[in-house]
Design an enzyme around this catalytic site. Sequence first.
Site, PDB file in Angstrom:
ATOM      1  CE  LYS A 287     179.703 -33.950  89.620  1.00 16.07           C
ATOM      2  NZ  LYS A 287     180.656 -32.865  89.884  1.00 16.07           N
TER       3      LYS A 287
ATOM      4  CE  LYS B  65     181.229 -39.525 100.369  1.00 20.27           C
ATOM      5  NZ  LYS B  65     182.407 -39.026  99.686  1.00 20.27           N
TER       6      LYS B  65
ATOM      7  CE  LYS C 163     178.858 -30.592  98.834  1.00 17.76           C
ATOM      8  NZ  LYS C 163     178.976 -29.359  98.047  1.00 17.76           N
TER       9      LYS C 163
END
Length: 333
Positions: free
Chosen positions: A112, A193, A196
């Site tokens: 991140k 994966k 969202k």
Amino acid sequence: MKARVLSGMQPTGNLHIGNYLGALKTWAKIQYDYESIFCIVDLHAITVQQDPARLRAKIEEIAAIYLAAGIDPKHSAIMVQSAVPAHAELAWMLTCVTPMGWLSRMTQFKAKSAAQETIGDGLFQYPVLMAADILLYQAAIVPVGEDQAQHLELTRDIAQRFNSMFGDTFVMPATELPAIGARVMGLDDPLTKMSKSSSGAGHAVALLDPPERIRKTIMRATTDSNPSVSFEGMGPGVENLLNIYQAFSGCSDGEIRTAFEGLRYGDLKKRVADMVISHLEPFQKRYREITAKPGYVAGVLREGAERVAPIANSTVELVKRKMGLYSADSRKA
Ligand code: TRP
């Protein structure tokens, strides 16, 4: 007394079928076996920049999705992290016993922070706040996906360190992740994966997508260079579509094989789309009913926070006493 289960999601992005099959469906199923708490972790969301109005709206959207997915507010507490100040209080106390070296090894932090120009200290502390969520309620079971395994391991390390420094305080959450649902991959990229936060059209089927859009996304899904399904060897895109079908339908491996062997990809996708739409239609109907009742979701969240606050506050008091901080007891004396 039943063991306590705790899990949570960030109120960011659009929840999708991967979140449903991988988490929400399992939560709804196991909730009655435990004393269950399902949190909406808005303090985690602000570790990266959020639009305030959007974040505020997302919190209730996620709560309504929990409810539509079958979390029963009469049994389980549905609550917002920032509504219970003890989360932030305990996080600070745990921050002070967590070596920075442990945090700098977190793979999610590395990923991140690489994507951000400047990073807030909160992003570094993210896993400590998650440890606080779990330890605050002395949760024994934390149903999360594989991607959270490192954070859960860190939670145990922090609990162990605290217990050895200040004496037995925290319940150790189980290392083993409970068998969770299917792992759904991106429809445009079946090697990652379903996420969202990915904005790409064609990547995910959001739980609130209208049927035409769901069909379009699935019909465009990446497959492989074969014309039809072969169980002798298939690419990850085809496998992902079959997994989605299986997870929604509950079919056995044998039934899936009989139904799909040799089927052309166009027909496979059509059947997957029909299956997904037929499950999401009643889900979306429940969502609309829940959100149409004025004040209902807010009431569920208020009641959830009221129910868990005494547990959270008593843990904070205990930790304060152990650490020599000025607890409620000391103020009375
Ligand atoms: N980090 C988790 C995720 O992104 C969300 C989370 C925060 C969580 N606190 C938690 C999950 C406590 C389980 C328990 O998925």
